[in-house]
Structure formats: structure tokens, C-alpha cells
Design a protein around this motif. Structure first.
Motif, short mmCIF file in Angstrom:
data_model
loop_
_atom_site.label_atom_id
_atom_site.label_comp_id
_atom_site.label_asym_id
_atom_site.label_seq_id
_atom_site.Cartn_x
_atom_site.Cartn_y
_atom_site.Cartn_z
N VAL A 232 0.87 -1.17 0.00
CA VAL A 232 0.00 0.00 0.00
C VAL A 232 0.91 1.22 0.00
O VAL A 232 1.82 1.33 0.82
CB VAL A 232 -1.00 0.00 1.18
CG1 VAL A 232 -0.30 0.01 2.53
CG2 VAL A 232 -1.98 1.16 1.07
N TYR B 206 1.14 5.44 -0.07
CA TYR B 206 0.32 6.59 0.28
C TYR B 206 1.20 7.82 0.48
O TYR B 206 2.42 7.73 0.57
CB TYR B 206 -0.49 6.31 1.55
CG TYR B 206 0.35 6.11 2.79
CD1 TYR B 206 0.57 7.18 3.67
CD2 TYR B 206 0.95 4.90 3.08
CE1 TYR B 206 1.35 7.01 4.80
CE2 TYR B 206 1.73 4.73 4.20
CZ TYR B 206 1.93 5.78 5.07
OH TYR B 206 2.71 5.62 6.18
N LEU C 108 -2.99 -4.24 5.28
CA LEU C 108 -2.27 -3.15 4.62
C LEU C 108 -3.05 -1.84 4.75
O LEU C 108 -2.49 -0.81 5.15
CB LEU C 108 -2.04 -3.49 3.14
CG LEU C 108 -0.97 -4.53 2.87
CD1 LEU C 108 -1.07 -5.05 1.44
CD2 LEU C 108 0.43 -3.97 3.13
N MET C 109 -4.35 -1.87 4.43
CA MET C 109 -5.16 -0.67 4.55
C MET C 109 -5.25 -0.22 6.01
O MET C 109 -5.20 0.97 6.30
CB MET C 109 -6.56 -0.91 3.98
CG MET C 109 -7.40 0.34 3.88
SD MET C 109 -8.92 -0.02 2.97
CE MET C 109 -9.76 1.53 3.15
N GLY D 69 -5.03 -7.54 2.48
CA GLY D 69 -5.40 -6.19 2.05
C GLY D 69 -5.93 -5.36 3.21
O GLY D 69 -5.61 -4.17 3.34
N LEU E 143 -3.39 0.12 -3.33
CA LEU E 143 -3.51 -0.99 -2.39
C LEU E 143 -3.62 -2.23 -3.26
O LEU E 143 -4.54 -2.34 -4.07
CB LEU E 143 -4.76 -0.85 -1.51
CG LEU E 143 -5.12 -2.05 -0.64
CD1 LEU E 143 -4.02 -2.36 0.37
CD2 LEU E 143 -6.44 -1.82 0.07
N MET F 263 -4.30 7.42 -0.44
CA MET F 263 -3.84 6.06 -0.67
C MET F 263 -3.80 5.84 -2.17
O MET F 263 -4.83 5.66 -2.82
CB MET F 263 -4.77 5.07 0.04
CG MET F 263 -4.29 3.64 0.00
SD MET F 263 -5.30 2.53 1.02
CE MET F 263 -6.88 2.57 0.18
#
Length: 168
Positions: free
Chosen positions: A70, A72, A104-105, A101, A89, A86
Motif C-alpha cells: 500500500v 500513500y 495493509l489498509m 489487504g 492498495l 492512498m
């Protein structure tokens, strides 16, 4: 499978670029990737850092492989202050559906909380229904549906044309 989500380090740049390329193939835009490892190194790990990144690393049998990332950066809202955008992703297809996921988010959202950011923004291609559905399940607001915002971009000669209007 043992997956670790961690802050990216400079030596991850080739693996991140490989994943960026995978994402571009998935989005049917592989011809648009102009990124080089050197650019990632300079922009993410040089004197001025233009992006931050977390990676998901599969650590098995004494070896490791990046399987997601990810990426950002910070932006600013004149209405609310600090925010995060972001940019990407992505988790390699064979590792999806395992919560990677979300981790990561979640790392980006944890950073947003720690830095007292008001928002986390991101864009999703209109045809990417699985991702749109995923983000909606995370209580993300589709600004096109809710507020009729449209995303615009200037590139190349359009940037130069606008820059020529500046007297600085």
C-alpha cells in the motif's frame, strides 16, 4: 503461510515495482507504467520523501517474497486539515481473501489516526466492482455517488501550458 506487514525499506523497491506492474496488468493499463526502481528509491527513501509504503511479505521456509503493498502520501484539506491519499492498495491474486489487504489498509488508517489525519482518500476504477464492494464494506464513501465529485488530471503539455501562465 506466515505473512508480515511492515514499513517498506529501500531494498524493497524492486519488489514494489514488480507489484506495481502486476497491478497495472490487473487494471489493463500496463503500457502506462513508466516507473523505475531508481525513481522509487529517490522519491521514497531520498532526502525528500514523496510517498510512504507498507508491504506484505510472505516468509516461508527461510525465504521471503513481497506479495502486497500500500503506497500513500499526505495531502491537505482546506476544510479539515491533514489527510492521506492512498495511491495503491494491491495484493497478488493468489494471496487474496486472507485479510492481507485489510492489514495493509489498516496500516495506513492507523498512521492516519496517529498523525491526526481527518480523511483517507483513494480512487477506484469504475469497472473494479470487487474493490468497490470491498471498500464499501469498510464504510468508505463513494464521493461520485454521494457528492458528485469528479476526479481530474493534468499531464505533460497541459501542465506546461498552465505553468507558463505563472509569473513566479
Amino acid at each position: 503461510m506466515s505473512v508480515v506487514v511492515r514499513k517498506a525499506i529501500e531494498s524493497d523497491c524492486q519488489g514494489i515495482l514488480d507489484l506495481i506492474t502486476e497491478l497495472a496488468v490487473y487494471e489493463k493499463m500496463e503500457d502506462q507504467v513508466k516507473m523505475k526502481v531508481e525513481t522509487l528509491r529517490e522519491d521514497g527513501f531520498g532526502n525528500e520523501k514523496y510517498f510512504q509504503c507498507f508491504v506484505a511479505e510472505n516468509q516461508e521456509n527461510g525465504s521471503s517474497k513481497l506479495i502486497g503493498y500500500v503506497l500513500y502520501y499526505y495531502i491537505y484539506s482546506t476544510w479539515e486539515g491533514k489527510c492521506i491519499y492512498m495511491e495503491d492498495l494491491y495484493v497478488s491474486p493468489e494471496y487474496r481473501g486472507r485479510g492481507i489487504g485489510s492489514k495493509l489498509m489498516g496500516s495506513v488508517c492507523k498512521t492516519a489516526v496517529e498523525k491526526k489525519c481527518a480523511r483517507v482518500h483513494f480512487a477506484v476504477l469504475g469497472w473494479n466492482k470487487p474493490s468497490i464492494d470491498y471498500y464499501k464494506r469498510q464504510d468508505a464513501i463513494d464521493l461520485t455517488e454521494e457528492e458528485d465529485w469528479h476526479l481530474f488530471r493534468l499531464t505533460g503539455s497541459a501542465i506546461e501550458k498552465m505553468a507558463a501562465k505563472c509569473d513566479l
